[in-house]
Design an enzyme around this catalytic site. Structure first.
Site, PDB file in Angstrom:
ATOM      1  N   GLY A  27       0.857  -1.199   0.000  1.00  0.00           N
ATOM      2  CA  GLY A  27       0.000   0.000   0.000  1.00  0.00           C
ATOM      3  C   GLY A  27       0.882   1.234   0.000  1.00  0.00           C
ATOM      4  CB  SER A  28       0.993   4.226   2.180  1.00  0.00           C
ATOM      5  OG  SER A  28       1.200   3.623   3.439  1.00  0.00           O
ATOM      6  CD  GLU A  99       1.808   0.676   7.877  1.00  0.00           C
ATOM      7  OE1 GLU A  99       0.683   0.191   7.670  1.00  0.00           O
ATOM      8  OE2 GLU A  99       2.295   1.568   7.172  1.00  0.00           O
TER       9      GLU A  99
END
Length: 184
Positions: A27-28, A99
């Protein structure tokens, strides 16, 4: 509702005597590389698909109006392309904070483009965490992303940067690209 996994992740693995660890980003972590790494390589993991099913109360949304970010969902026969980073174990202190909203570290086998495989770690927010939003039609996900914003910026920026990064990797992710199409 958010679920802070920072301390849980810090107790989850022992890195004594370990100089470096592979981390898989899907993802990011593909496009927002704000952490030190020793090596970076395209990679994939098998048996997982990327889905915008995780709520973001701390980065791309707020507790009252969560955004949507990606997590991994098990799917036999599937594959998820991303980027592997070889990092020093102390980098997890920063990454665990980044996260923290429901993501836990799990071990996974990484497959590299040259055919080699290696063990690594991946952050996954499963359906048992309090911030998990679950499946929705891609048009509904796009509508939620279009109006969500948080301390890390607008949610649509996350989606668009991820879609661009996946194209750069040569990945065709129908879920991400369908949401992008609805958003545009």
């Amino acid at each position: 509702m958010s679920f802070d996994t920072t301390e849980h992740n810090r107790q989850r693995f022992c890195f004594d005597g370990v100089e470096s660890v592979w981390l898989f980003g899907y993802g990011s972590l593909i496009y927002k590389v704000d952490f030190p790494f020793l090596e970076q390589r395209p990679a994939m993991i098998h048996g997982w698909v990327r889905r915008f099913w995780q709520g973001s109360h701390d980065h791309r949304g707020t507790p009252d109006a969560p955004g949507r970010v990606v997590t991994l969902i098990e799917q036999p026969g599937a594959r998820c392309r991303g980027v592997a980073y070889r990092i020093a174990p102390d980098v997890f202190e920063q990454l665990d904070e980044r996260e923290k909203n429901g993501y836990l570290r799990f071990t996974t086998t990484l497959s590299f483009d040259d055919g080699r495989c290696d063990e690594g770690l991946v952050y996954i927010a499963d359906e048992h965490n309090a911030a998990f939003l679950g499946p929705a039609h891609e048009a509904d996900i796009a509508r939620q992303i279009a109006v969500s914003s948080g301390p890390s910026g607008h949610n649509d920026e996350y989606l668009l940067k991820l879609a661009d990064a996946l194209r750069h990797l040569g990945d065709d992710d129908p879920h991400v690209f369908a949401i992008e199409g609805y958003l545009r």
